[in-house]
Design an enzyme around this catalytic site. Structure first.
Site, short mmCIF file in Angstrom:
data_model
loop_
_atom_site.label_atom_id
_atom_site.label_comp_id
_atom_site.label_asym_id
_atom_site.label_seq_id
_atom_site.Cartn_x
_atom_site.Cartn_y
_atom_site.Cartn_z
CE1 TYR A 166 64.51 -121.17 57.16
CE2 TYR A 166 65.33 -120.43 55.04
CZ TYR A 166 65.26 -120.28 56.41
OH TYR A 166 65.93 -119.26 57.02
CE LYS A 187 66.77 -118.21 59.64
NZ LYS A 187 67.84 -117.87 58.72
P1 FBP Z 1 65.60 -112.38 57.42
O1 FBP Z 1 65.33 -112.08 58.87
O2 FBP Z 1 66.10 -111.19 56.70
O3 FBP Z 1 64.40 -113.04 56.79
O4 FBP Z 1 66.78 -113.43 57.41
C1 FBP Z 1 66.53 -114.78 57.59
C2 FBP Z 1 66.98 -115.58 56.38
O5 FBP Z 1 66.68 -116.96 56.58
C3 FBP Z 1 68.43 -115.44 56.04
O6 FBP Z 1 69.24 -116.20 56.87
C4 FBP Z 1 68.45 -115.85 54.60
O7 FBP Z 1 69.44 -115.26 53.83
C5 FBP Z 1 67.14 -115.38 54.11
O8 FBP Z 1 66.29 -115.18 55.22
C6 FBP Z 1 66.52 -116.40 53.19
O9 FBP Z 1 65.49 -115.80 52.51
P2 FBP Z 1 64.52 -116.62 51.58
O10 FBP Z 1 63.35 -116.93 52.46
O11 FBP Z 1 64.20 -115.67 50.49
O12 FBP Z 1 65.25 -117.85 51.11
#
Ligand code: FBP
Length: 247
Positions: free
Chosen positions: A139, A171
């Protein structure tokens, strides 16, 4: 090595939000991990992502048929510092809990990035010993990438870091631009690319986006949380999504 895919594609249910966001994402049903595991076990998913505390109390490796993916790090959203997600579970602990794969988040562009890449490097070594697939949640987030998180260049960089560090899958967020995202997928090389679901939107909008994502050459699947278990009917949404993913 375990395979998280069916016919080369994966649909994984994410449920690590309690640590990441608190309980704001949940209602009376989704706050209960047992109910989420029923959804995960319905046959449409190739895996479920959980933190170890949920696994210990709710996931029985002999009863649940969906593959378990244990999240090895996590953080709350209470602090406003540069993001750092510490390791809270080891690979061997995950294996003893029944994990068929593990996952770890790296915030690319955070001032703590080096700490996370070196934790990931050690995890990758342990995963190889156990023949366990590793999913890197790559991310872009933090001061160094502020305002550029969704650009082609930064997303491709995040994907490439996954390849360079030796993960099996990444991911990554989708930038709603199929043309530039296909470069992101190419940059990941032989690493399988999963796209995350994101915050809840109208089902129709979500499925349209999923279709657009799965039409991008090389995308290996999706990891979805809120758009499934916040849906009025999670099983119906899961079935519709699985038709798009595995078609
Ligand atoms: P979602 O499909 O609900 O977005 O889940 C993906 C995820 O990456 C989860 O694994 C994690 O808890 C959450 O989104 C992280 O969210 P943020 O982007 O707020 O950190």
């Amino acid at each position: 090595m375990e395979d998280l895919t069916k016919n080369g594609k994966a649909l994984i249910l994410a449920y690590d939000h309690g640590l990441e966001h608190g309980t704001v994402d949940f209602n009376d049903d989704s706050v209960d991990p047992e109910k989420i595991l029923k959804i995960a076990d319905c046959g449409f998913f190739t895996g479920v992502i959980l933190q170890k505390g949920i696994v210990e109390k709710y996931y029985q490796k002999d009863n649940h048929k969906v593959s378990l993916i244990v999240k090895l790090n996590g953080k709350t959203n209470l602090l406003e510092d540069e993001p750092y997600s510490p390791q809270i579970c080891s690979v061997s602990e995950a294996v003893s809990l029944g994990a068929k794969a593990v996952a770890y988040t790296v915030y690319i562009g955070s001032s703590f990035e080096a700490k996370m890449t070196s934790e990931l490097a050690k995890i990758e070594e342990d995963c190889r010993e156990h023949s366990l697939p590793l999913i890197g949640f790559m991310y872009p987030r933090g001061k160094a990438v502020s305002g550029k998180e969704n650009t082609k260049e930064i997303l491709a960089y995040a994907a490439r870091i996954g390849l360079e560090l030796g993960v099996e899958y990444i991911k990554i967020p989708y930038n709603h631009d199929p043309e530039s995202f296909s470069w992101v997928v190419k940059s990941a090389g032989r690493v399988g690319v999963f796209v995350l679901g994101g915050a809840k939107v109208e089902e129709e909008v979500f499925l349209k986006t999923a279709k657009e994502i799965m039409e991008i050459d090389g995308v290996a699947g999706m990891v979805v949380g809120r758009n499934i278990w916040q849906s009025k009917n999670p099983l119906v949404t899961a079935e519709k999504l699985s038709k798009i993913i595995f078609k």
